[in-house]
Design an enzyme around this catalytic site. Sequence first.
Site, short mmCIF file in Angstrom:
data_model
loop_
_atom_site.label_atom_id
_atom_site.label_comp_id
_atom_site.label_asym_id
_atom_site.label_seq_id
_atom_site.Cartn_x
_atom_site.Cartn_y
_atom_site.Cartn_z
N LYS A 194 52.40 -39.15 31.01
CA LYS A 194 52.57 -39.42 29.57
C LYS A 194 52.96 -38.14 28.83
O LYS A 194 52.36 -37.09 29.06
CB LYS A 194 51.29 -40.03 28.98
CG LYS A 194 51.45 -40.45 27.52
CD LYS A 194 50.45 -41.50 27.10
CE LYS A 194 50.61 -41.88 25.64
NZ LYS A 194 51.91 -42.53 25.37
N HIS A 243 45.12 -41.37 29.53
CA HIS A 243 46.33 -41.95 30.14
C HIS A 243 46.71 -41.17 31.40
O HIS A 243 46.24 -40.05 31.62
CB HIS A 243 47.51 -41.88 29.16
CG HIS A 243 47.46 -42.92 28.09
ND1 HIS A 243 46.76 -42.74 26.92
CD2 HIS A 243 48.02 -44.16 28.02
CE1 HIS A 243 46.90 -43.82 26.16
NE2 HIS A 243 47.65 -44.70 26.81
N1 LIG Z 1 53.57 -49.93 22.70
C1 LIG Z 1 53.07 -50.21 23.92
O1 LIG Z 1 52.39 -51.23 24.15
C2 LIG Z 1 53.39 -49.27 25.05
C3 LIG Z 1 54.16 -48.17 24.79
N2 LIG Z 1 54.55 -47.37 25.80
C4 LIG Z 1 55.47 -46.31 25.42
O2 LIG Z 1 56.77 -46.67 25.89
C5 LIG Z 1 57.51 -45.51 26.22
C6 LIG Z 1 57.99 -45.61 27.66
O3 LIG Z 1 56.89 -45.63 28.54
P1 LIG Z 1 57.07 -45.68 30.12
O4 LIG Z 1 57.86 -46.87 30.50
O5 LIG Z 1 55.73 -45.46 30.70
O6 LIG Z 1 57.95 -44.34 30.32
P2 LIG Z 1 59.06 -44.03 31.40
O7 LIG Z 1 59.37 -42.57 31.26
O8 LIG Z 1 58.63 -44.57 32.73
O9 LIG Z 1 60.30 -44.91 30.91
C7 LIG Z 1 61.11 -44.61 29.82
C8 LIG Z 1 62.53 -44.86 30.26
O10 LIG Z 1 63.42 -44.76 29.15
C9 LIG Z 1 64.53 -44.01 29.58
N3 LIG Z 1 65.33 -43.46 28.52
C10 LIG Z 1 65.25 -42.22 27.94
N4 LIG Z 1 66.25 -42.08 27.03
C11 LIG Z 1 66.97 -43.24 27.04
C12 LIG Z 1 68.14 -43.69 26.36
N5 LIG Z 1 68.79 -42.91 25.48
N6 LIG Z 1 68.60 -44.93 26.62
C13 LIG Z 1 68.00 -45.71 27.51
N7 LIG Z 1 66.89 -45.33 28.23
C14 LIG Z 1 66.39 -44.11 27.98
C15 LIG Z 1 63.91 -42.95 30.49
O11 LIG Z 1 64.88 -42.31 31.27
P3 LIG Z 1 64.59 -40.79 31.80
O12 LIG Z 1 63.30 -40.83 32.52
O13 LIG Z 1 65.76 -40.53 32.69
O14 LIG Z 1 64.58 -39.94 30.58
C16 LIG Z 1 62.96 -43.81 31.30
O15 LIG Z 1 63.61 -44.45 32.38
C17 LIG Z 1 56.56 -44.33 25.93
O16 LIG Z 1 56.80 -43.86 24.63
C18 LIG Z 1 55.18 -44.96 26.01
O17 LIG Z 1 54.20 -44.27 25.32
C19 LIG Z 1 54.20 -47.60 27.09
C20 LIG Z 1 53.41 -48.67 27.41
C21 LIG Z 1 52.93 -49.60 26.39
O1 LIG Z 2 52.56 -44.11 27.73
C1 LIG Z 2 51.82 -45.06 28.11
O2 LIG Z 2 51.64 -45.31 29.29
C2 LIG Z 2 51.22 -45.91 27.08
N1 LIG Z 2 51.56 -45.71 25.85
C3 LIG Z 2 51.09 -46.40 24.71
C4 LIG Z 2 50.35 -45.44 23.81
O3 LIG Z 2 50.86 -44.34 23.57
O4 LIG Z 2 49.28 -45.79 23.32
C5 LIG Z 2 50.34 -47.66 25.04
C6 LIG Z 2 49.56 -47.64 26.30
O5 LIG Z 2 48.31 -47.08 26.08
C7 LIG Z 2 50.29 -47.00 27.47
#
Ligand SMILES: NC(=O)C1=CN([C@@H]2O[C@H](COP(=O)(O)OP(=O)(O)OC[C@H]3O[C@@H](n4cnc5c(N)ncnc54)[C@H](OP(=O)(O)O)[C@@H]3O)[C@@H](O)[C@H]2O)C=CC1
Ligand SMILES: O=C(O)C1=N[C@H](C(=O)O)C[C@H](O)C1
Length: 271
Positions: free
Chosen positions: A161, A157
């Site tokens: 991450k 990744h």
């Molecule tokens: N299941 C799936 O298919 C996928 C899962 N993911 C997962 O999703 C999550 C987010 O990924 P990603 O978008 O890349 O990460 P980012 O860090 O870009 O986004 C997460 C956002 O959530 C915010 N956040 C943190 N705490 C809170 C809160 N209490 N209330 C509201 N918002 C909050 C963060 O703010 P701040 O940065 O200010 O803390 C940030 O803006 C990760 O755990 C990732 O692994 C990602 C892609 C696909």
């Molecule tokens: O953090 C990410 O970016 C992603 N998180 C998910 C994971 O932990 O597997 C899904 C995806 O691979 C992207």
Amino acid sequence: MADTRLVVAGASGRMGQTLIRLIAETPGVVLSGAIERPGAPAVGQDSGKVAGLEPNGVLITDDPLSLLTAAEGIIDFTAPSATVELAALAAQMRIVHVIGTTGLSKEDFARLKAASRHAVIVQSGNMSLGVNLLAAVVKRVARSLDEDFDIEILEMHHNRKVDAPSGTALLLGQAAADGRGIDLDGHSDRVRDGHTGAREKGHIGFATLRGGTVVGEHTVIFASEGERIEFAHKAESRVIFAKGALKAAIWGFGRKPGYYSMADVLGLAEL
Ligand SMILES: NC(=O)C1=CN([C@@H]2O[C@H](COP(=O)(O)OP(=O)(O)OC[C@H]3O[C@@H](n4cnc5c(N)ncnc54)[C@H](OP(=O)(O)O)[C@@H]3O)[C@@H](O)[C@H]2O)C=CC1
Ligand SMILES: O=C(O)C1=N[C@H](C(=O)O)C[C@H](O)C1
């Protein structure tokens, strides 16, 4: 029929922005709220603008309660502590909670399960069709191959991450463990460093790479004496996760409270 009102949590994050763009172009759904971490710089800003669109009039807030009262569902890609709190609120409001957040602990999962007694939760470490299909294949293959085949899961990744192994790697590991009929926790090698001794037969190994802007790549390796089978998935865009999450939200409406996976949404649970 009125559009289904959805709240996006983590609105200014990578997935939050992707979801806001996707919702804007999807008929039948509307963005009714956008949430960020308290004190985040995006609070008070227009969520459309933050996502690179024209302003949409939905301002990002750090107060989920009023938004959830007026919504049918929330899509949440944030952080474990935020997800657990949002699950309690979503359960109070009896709305659908789609959870993509990874890095959840056993205690977090227990709290999500408790919340799902009152609301529909769809949770998955990976919302894409491809990975969930891959998990079904891995489960089937693991059922056919005995312990002479070592199972290793390699993931890469982007360098932002924060959790490892990825939610997807753990999902694939669980699929392999289910296929083999073993308990994943008792048969995992999640870290190797130093003089580890020879590989434990029957264990499932995880290896983690981080770098650059890689969206998400996973390979499941079945390695035996003289031959190796590899199954891989490469995500080229976050839109695949957002599409899956949106599908899950729509699937969840009107369903009875419970804890569901993307395999349920995609009809893969029986494979
Ligand atoms: N299941 C799936 O298919 C996928 C899962 N993911 C997962 O999703 C999550 C987010 O990924 P990603 O978008 O890349 O990460 P980012 O860090 O870009 O986004 C997460 C956002 O959530 C915010 N956040 C943190 N705490 C809170 C809160 N209490 N209330 C509201 N918002 C909050 C963060 O703010 P701040 O940065 O200010 O803390 C940030 O803006 C990760 O755990 C990732 O692994 C990602 C892609 C696909
Ligand atoms: O953090 C990410 O970016 C992603 N998180 C998910 C994971 O932990 O597997 C899904 C995806 O691979 C992207």
